[in-house]
Design a protein around this motif. Structure first.
Motif, PDB file in Angstrom:
ATOM      1  N   VAL A   1     -57.721 -34.534   1.306  1.00 22.87           N
ATOM      2  CA  VAL A   1     -57.138 -35.440   2.291  1.00 22.87           C
ATOM      3  C   VAL A   1     -58.028 -36.426   2.213  1.00 22.87           C
ATOM      4  CG1 VAL A   1     -56.958 -35.685   4.816  1.00 22.87           C
ATOM      5  CG2 VAL A   1     -56.399 -33.480   3.840  1.00 22.87           C
ATOM      6  N   ARG A   2     -57.472 -37.792   2.041  1.00 27.17           N
ATOM      7  CA  ARG A   2     -57.817 -39.009   1.972  1.00 27.17           C
ATOM      8  C   ARG A   2     -57.730 -39.951   3.309  1.00 27.17           C
ATOM      9  NH1 ARG A   2     -58.115 -39.690  -3.661  1.00 27.17           N
ATOM     10  NH2 ARG A   2     -59.519 -41.778  -3.322  1.00 27.17           N
ATOM     11  N   VAL A   3     -56.675 -39.463   4.092  1.00 32.02           N
ATOM     12  CA  VAL A   3     -56.505 -40.403   5.668  1.00 32.02           C
ATOM     13  C   VAL A   3     -55.991 -39.235   6.459  1.00 32.02           C
ATOM     14  CG1 VAL A   3     -55.261 -42.264   6.647  1.00 32.02           C
ATOM     15  CG2 VAL A   3     -55.979 -42.501   4.318  1.00 32.02           C
ATOM     16  N   ILE A   4     -56.209 -39.383   7.729  1.00 33.17           N
ATOM     17  CA  ILE A   4     -55.858 -38.511   8.656  1.00 33.17           C
ATOM     18  C   ILE A   4     -55.152 -39.345   9.620  1.00 33.17           C
ATOM     19  CG2 ILE A   4     -56.552 -36.966  10.825  1.00 33.17           C
ATOM     20  CD1 ILE A   4     -59.039 -36.629   9.379  1.00 33.17           C
ATOM     21  N   VAL A   5     -53.889 -39.115  10.137  1.00 28.05           N
ATOM     22  CA  VAL A   5     -53.093 -39.385  11.228  1.00 28.05           C
ATOM     23  C   VAL A   5     -53.026 -38.706  12.434  1.00 28.05           C
ATOM     24  CG1 VAL A   5     -50.723 -40.220  11.784  1.00 28.05           C
ATOM     25  CG2 VAL A   5     -51.428 -40.623   9.477  1.00 28.05           C
ATOM     26  N   LEU A   6     -53.301 -39.332  13.507  1.00 30.60           N
ATOM     27  CA  LEU A   6     -53.386 -38.411  14.791  1.00 30.60           C
ATOM     28  C   LEU A   6     -52.178 -38.852  15.954  1.00 30.60           C
ATOM     29  CD1 LEU A   6     -54.853 -36.352  16.879  1.00 30.60           C
ATOM     30  CD2 LEU A   6     -56.275 -38.309  17.436  1.00 30.60           C
ATOM     31  N   THR A   7     -51.529 -38.075  16.300  1.00 34.16           N
ATOM     32  CA  THR A   7     -50.465 -38.500  17.254  1.00 34.16           C
ATOM     33  C   THR A   7     -50.243 -37.167  18.135  1.00 34.16           C
ATOM     34  OG1 THR A   7     -48.253 -39.464  17.220  1.00 34.16           O
ATOM     35  CG2 THR A   7     -48.448 -37.395  16.028  1.00 34.16           C
ATOM     36  N   GLY A   8     -49.200 -37.815  19.169  1.00 33.00           N
ATOM     37  CA  GLY A   8     -48.881 -36.518  20.114  1.00 33.00           C
ATOM     38  C   GLY A   8     -47.563 -36.236  20.011  1.00 33.00           C
ATOM     39  N   ALA A   9     -47.167 -34.890  20.392  1.00 33.89           N
ATOM     40  CA  ALA A   9     -45.892 -34.425  20.381  1.00 33.89           C
ATOM     41  C   ALA A   9     -45.182 -34.846  21.541  1.00 33.89           C
ATOM     42  CB  ALA A   9     -46.072 -32.951  20.307  1.00 33.89           C
TER      43      ALA A   9
END
Length: 267
Positions: free
Chosen positions: A48-56
């Protein structure tokens, strides 16, 4: 039902989703503890080189869950003040996990980020917002302090002291448009395009040197803590020399330009 989802939407990109949409992903402990554990696990995943964080659903994170905060582990025998302190530490550890992650974290702010949710959004390294996003430092509205989970540290550094004072003390909403104008988010995009925009940015970052990207993230955060320019110059110089002298990335970039192709950084 899992309150935290982990997906791989693109090569080298991990998507972490807070998954309690009926509560707008409120910060119950059965959401936040798995979230911190997932961030730490993904941080150790070298693919993994980049993480994306979001909400459902239609919200990023609505802050403290006032109806069902969920179970807090390892509190047997503690008094109420100690339990309260442990509870804050669990939430603070999520903020620290985002900062300490080896990879850059892109916050896909898909809706309201309120109270602790605003703090969580500020802990990401880059923020893109949908047009439906809004932000509020809600502690002040509830008769508490708006300064929680690092917000009084992170917000002035993101948008400047005067704006941070006004937003935190007034308890008003900041719309997505205003957030972009004052630098709270990098840009706003139509809601249906938000994740794809994040993935495109993530893929661009992932194409660069793993070490170069990680050290750039570290230096940017370090710059917010440094006591002066000279100290930070020394940190930056050390990081740059580390990459230059221990990899062949620079030579590869020159070859790639001559060959009219993207570079393949092997670190």
């Amino acid at each position: 039902m899992s309150f935290v989802l982990l997906d791989r939407p693109r090569e080298h990109v991990a998507l972490i989703t807070m998954n309690r949409p009926e509560r707008r992903n409120a910060m119950a402990f059965d959401v936040m503890i798995p979230l911190r554990e997932t961030i730490e696990r993904v941080s150790r995943d070298n693919d993994v080189r980049v993480i994306v964080l979001t909400g459902a659903g239609d919200g990023f994170c609505s802050g403290a869950d006032l109806e069902d905060p969920g179970p807090l582990p390892d509190i047997d025998g503690l008094t109420l003040p100690s339990i309260a302190r442990r509870a804050m530490e669990e939430l603070e550890d999520v903020v620290l996990a985002l900062r300490k992650a080896h990879q850059p974290v892109i916050g896909a702010i898909n809706g309201p980020a309120v109270g602790g949710g605003m703090c969580l959004s500020l802990a990401t390294d880059i923020r893109l917002a949908s047009e439906t996003a809004r932000f509020r430092a809600a502690g002040i509205n509830n008769g508490l302090t708006a300064a929680e989970l690092g917000l009084s540290y992170l917000l002035p550094r993101a948008i400047g002291a005067s704006r941070a004072f006004e937003i935190m003390l007034s308890g008003r909403d900041v719309t997505a448009g205003e957030a972009e104008r004052i630098g709270l988010v990098s840009r706003t995009v139509p809601a249906p395009d938000l994740l794809e925009e994040c993935y495109t940015l993530a893929s661009r970052i992932a194409a660069y040197s793993r070490l170069g990207v990680e050290l750039t993230k570290r230096m940017l955060w370090s710059s917010l803590d440094t006591a002066g320019l000279q100290s930070h110059l020394e940190h930056e110089g050390t990081a740059q020399l580390l990459v230059r002298l221990t990899t062949r990335n620079f030579e590869e970039s020159i070859r790639a330009r001559k060959d009219s192709r993207p570079p393949d950084f092997m670190d």
